[in-house]
Scaffold this active site. Structure first.
Site, PDB file in Angstrom:
ATOM      1  N   GLN A  91       2.014 -31.041  24.069  1.00 28.36           N
ATOM      2  CA  GLN A  91       2.906 -30.386  25.032  1.00 28.36           C
ATOM      3  C   GLN A  91       4.208 -29.921  24.389  1.00 28.36           C
ATOM      4  O   GLN A  91       4.528 -30.268  23.257  1.00 28.36           O
ATOM      5  CB  GLN A  91       3.229 -31.337  26.181  1.00 28.36           C
ATOM      6  CG  GLN A  91       2.138 -31.457  27.228  1.00 28.36           C
ATOM      7  CD  GLN A  91       2.640 -32.182  28.443  1.00 28.36           C
ATOM      8  OE1 GLN A  91       2.339 -33.342  28.658  1.00 28.36           O
ATOM      9  NE2 GLN A  91       3.429 -31.500  29.253  1.00 28.36           N
ATOM     10  N   HIS A  92       4.948 -29.156  25.171  1.00 35.19           N
ATOM     11  CA  HIS A  92       6.276 -28.667  24.790  1.00 35.19           C
ATOM     12  C   HIS A  92       6.158 -27.813  23.519  1.00 35.19           C
ATOM     13  O   HIS A  92       5.281 -26.980  23.415  1.00 35.19           O
ATOM     14  CB  HIS A  92       7.251 -29.829  24.612  1.00 35.19           C
ATOM     15  CG  HIS A  92       7.289 -30.795  25.745  1.00 35.19           C
ATOM     16  ND1 HIS A  92       7.581 -30.417  27.032  1.00 35.19           N
ATOM     17  CD2 HIS A  92       7.043 -32.130  25.789  1.00 35.19           C
ATOM     18  CE1 HIS A  92       7.542 -31.481  27.817  1.00 35.19           C
ATOM     19  NE2 HIS A  92       7.206 -32.522  27.093  1.00 35.19           N
TER      20      HIS A  92
ATOM     21  N   ASP B  82      -1.870 -31.917  26.538  1.00 38.81           N
ATOM     22  CA  ASP B  82      -2.706 -33.054  26.160  1.00 38.81           C
ATOM     23  C   ASP B  82      -2.766 -34.131  27.238  1.00 38.81           C
ATOM     24  O   ASP B  82      -3.843 -34.701  27.483  1.00 38.81           O
ATOM     25  CB  ASP B  82      -2.262 -33.635  24.821  1.00 38.81           C
ATOM     26  CG  ASP B  82      -0.772 -33.942  24.730  1.00 38.81           C
ATOM     27  OD1 ASP B  82      -0.050 -33.777  25.738  1.00 38.81           O
ATOM     28  OD2 ASP B  82      -0.333 -34.343  23.637  1.00 38.81           O
TER      29      ASP B  82
END
Length: 471
Positions: free
Chosen positions: A71-72, A241
């Site tokens: 992520q991010h 994820d």
């Protein structure tokens, strides 16, 4: 047999599973490593994906693919689709000051929680874009589009599939790029950017403009069964994820999942969006149309890696050592902020050991303290979710440790259900891919439940050890 492929492009590696779309039976799999570091050129992810696909036997018989990714992060592309600079990953903390500045500029934590369900920390893409604008203005000006790691891989797959070239590692290495407007994402991963609202289901480009000074092209946000590419092989939207792991483990409303990977996360499946002004809980969406309030710690499995390195043993031996020491490690407490920390938001903090005496200066006590310290951070995360879960499911690489399984109930104060070891992010991505073709009826694997008497003093000592860090 119709096959689907699920990809887990994590911080450390890429895993691919090929499963039967109807039953979920595993047919073949492959994996490849990612380079170390908190900034990585996305080309390494593409190379690792191709290597993992090759190891999994390619795409023969595969009708749909989905990518679950870390992520991010921040992937910046220029007008031609070229990568502007190395991607900053979720665990890169250089944008911590940008996070603090943005929080103040919008009017404080409550304003951010009301706007996007989360209060920015250094992990969030919006903070990394502010850092880029301030520290690398030339690269900021070159940026025509911004996407997330899983978005970028899905986009590269779309270009390769559209080329008509059959899969081969060499043949796809320099596959043509899809147009920028083919970039796509899903609501789950988009909710970790800091400029997409789970309340409205749309981008907050006004916040992006405040952070970056411009509004570059953003990926289309597809629904759970949307298609990022529609051809002989379908591309699902993919997701982050944690959202993919929730799919892979079959999490349902009432469940809390504790995932012990590179990061540690605790998340619940919810029917309504959340907004926590303390910043502890990120108000994410999930990959099904529901929501996924989540607490993330930066330090999980690698705490055990570090302890094993100090003790000069392998992870299996570390587990055995931890079970030889008494509950509470005789008063030895390890604060596991080895890479700073995200929850609590202490990006520059370091780890520390408390209660070291002649009696506790043994490898066994260190091993026990490492396991308990890692789990205490996740116990705090469970408390922050403010829910009474029907089940606590524990997954991830560190959940394979027998010591972690046995010690977790004594720290969490509740029984813990452990599904069998599996690649749950990749499995969840494969499940999402299967929904483009059928209504999957995948068989749930047997789980084991661990129980044990809670030892409140473990968390009490941990709280005292972290108190000076939190001041």
């Amino acid at each position: 047999m119709t096959l689907v492929a699920g990809v887990d492009s994590s911080t450390q590696s890429c895993k691919v599973v090929i499963r039967d779309a109807e039953t979920g039976a595993l047919v073949r799999e492959g994996r490849a490593r990612h380079p170390e570091g908190t900034e990585v050129h996305p080309s390494h992810w593409w190379a690792a994906l191709l290597e993992a696909l090759e190891g999994a036997g390619g795409l023969d018989g595969v009708a749909a693919v989905s990518v679950g990714g870390q992520q991010h992060g921040m992937v910046c592309l220029d007008e031609s689709g070229n990568v502007v600079r190395e991607a900053l990953l979720w665990n890169d903390t250089r944008s911590a000051q940008a996070a603090a500045d943005l929080t103040t500029e919008l009017g404080g934590p409550q304003a951010w929680a009301d706007a996007v369900g989360s209060v920015p920390v250094a992990s969030f893409t919006v903070t990394k874009l502010r850092w880029l604008a301030e520290h690398e203005p030339a690269n900021a000006r070159r940026t025509a589009a911004v996407c997330l790691p899983h978005d970028w891989l899905t986009w590269r797959l779309a270009g390769a599939l559209a080329s008509g070239v059959p899969f081969s590692r060499a043949g796809w290495a320099d596959a043509p790029l899809a147009p920028l407007d083919a970039l796509a994402t899903d609501r789950g991963d988009a909710s970790g950017t800091g400029y997409w609202s789970p309340f409205t289901g749309s981008y907050r480009t006004d916040l992006l403009k405040v952070a970056f000074g411009a509004t570059p092209l953003l990926p289309r946000v597809l629904g759970p069964t949307g298609r990022a590419y529609d051809g002989d092989v379908l591309l699902a939207p993919g997701t982050g994820d944690n959202m993919a792991a929730a799919l892979g483990v079959g999490a349902r409303p009432g469940d809390v999942v504790v995932s012990l990977g590179t990061s540690g996360t605790a998340f619940a499946v919810a029917d309504r969006p959340s907004a926590d002004p303390t910043g502890a809980v990120a108000g994410f969406a999930d990959a099904t149309g529901r929501f996924l309030p989540l607490v993330c710690t930066l330090n999980a499995a690698r705490v055990l890696d570090a302890a094993a390195r100090i003790a000069g043993v392998g992870l299996g031996e570390l587990s055995d050592l931890a079970l030889q020491a008494p509950a509470g490690a005789g008063g030895l407490t390890l604060v596991p902020y080895l890479e700073g920390e995200r929850t609590p938001n202490r990006p520059t903090a370091t780890g520390s050991i408390h209660g070291l005496t002649l009696a506790t200066a043994t490898p066994a006590h260190l091993a026990r303290a490492a396991v308990e310290g890692m789990l205490c951070g996740l116990a705090d995360a469970l408390d922050a979710l403010r829910t009474q879960p029907e089940r606590v499911l524990m997954i991830g690489g560190a959940a394979r440790s027998e010591a972690v399984r046995r010690i977790a109930p004594t720290v969490f104060g509740v029984p813990v259900t452990v599904p069998p070891p599996a690649e749950y992010v990749a499995d969840g991505a494969a499940y999402q891919a299967a929904t483009l073709l059928t209504t999957p009826e995948w068989r749930a694997e047997e789980t084991a439940t661990y129980d044990g008497e809670a030892v409140p003093e473990i968390r009490a000592r941990y709280a005292r050890a972290t108190e000076h860090i939190l001041d």
